[in-house]
Design a protein around this motif. Structure first.
Motif, PDB file in Angstrom:
ATOM      1  N   LEU A 165       0.826  -1.207   0.000  1.00 40.91           N
ATOM      2  CA  LEU A 165       0.000   0.000   0.000  1.00 40.91           C
ATOM      3  C   LEU A 165       0.864   1.263   0.000  1.00 40.91           C
ATOM      4  N   LEU A 166       1.949   1.267   0.761  1.00 41.44           N
ATOM      5  CA  LEU A 166       2.852   2.414   0.771  1.00 41.44           C
ATOM      6  C   LEU A 166       3.498   2.623  -0.602  1.00 41.44           C
ATOM      7  N   LEU A 167       3.935   1.552  -1.230  1.00 40.57           N
ATOM      8  CA  LEU A 167       4.528   1.661  -2.565  1.00 40.57           C
ATOM      9  C   LEU A 167       3.514   2.154  -3.593  1.00 40.57           C
ATOM     10  N   ALA A 168       2.300   1.636  -3.537  1.00 39.72           N
ATOM     11  CA  ALA A 168       1.262   2.076  -4.470  1.00 39.72           C
ATOM     12  C   ALA A 168       0.941   3.557  -4.252  1.00 39.72           C
ATOM     13  N   ARG A 169       0.891   3.974  -3.012  1.00 40.49           N
ATOM     14  CA  ARG A 169       0.585   5.385  -2.698  1.00 40.49           C
ATOM     15  C   ARG A 169       1.663   6.311  -3.269  1.00 40.49           C
ATOM     16  N   ARG A 170       2.936   5.910  -3.115  1.00 37.90           N
ATOM     17  CA  ARG A 170       4.031   6.725  -3.665  1.00 37.90           C
ATOM     18  C   ARG A 170       3.970   6.789  -5.187  1.00 37.90           C
TER      19      ARG A 170
END
Length: 135
Positions: free
Chosen positions: A123-128
């Motif tokens: 989720l953090l990677l997708a958000r970035r």
């Protein structure tokens, strides 16, 4: 050269000799006469992992050990034992790995935490990535 031929022959026929020649346990491949007891046994067998196959339940596995475990489950159900008691006995005998749903403990904590951790990282990677694309 002859030793190599013997070794290759042993390796090629090894899987065929993996099971013993003894007859299967009496209740390994037969059902209990009482349909209610058989349903209880079948439901329990679906939740127990075959220790030989590891990806199949003991209900689906053709391994000799799975047959012995099916017979044990049916014998104990026929004697009137509850499925939870049989499950507890098998966990004590073979460890938490025999069940598809291991309890949360210090030993199994990584199994429970890793999926949540990986989901959070994803989720953090997708958000970035979406923020960079919008800017």
């Amino acid at each position: 050269m002859r030793r190599l031929a013997i070794l290759l022959a042993l390796l090629a026929t090894g899987p065929a000799r993996a099971d013993s020649n003894r007859a299967p346990a009496p209740l390994a491949y037969s059902q209990l006469p009482d349909p209610t007891q058989e349903a209880e046994a079948k439901a329990l067998m679906e939740t127990l992992r075959c220790l030989v196959c590891q990806g199949q339940s003991i209900a689906d596995s053709d391994a000799e050990m799975a047959g012995d475990m099916r017979a044990l489950v049916r014998e104990r159900i026929a004697r009137g034992e509850r499925p939870a008691a049989i499950r507890t006995y098998l966990i004590q005998r073979y460890g938490d790995y025999v069940t598809y749903d291991p309890p949360l403990s210090w030993v199994t904590a990584p199994l429970w935490i890793a999926p949540l951790l990986l989901l959070g990282i994803g989720l953090l990677l997708a958000r970035r990535l979406f923020r960079k694309g919008a800017a």
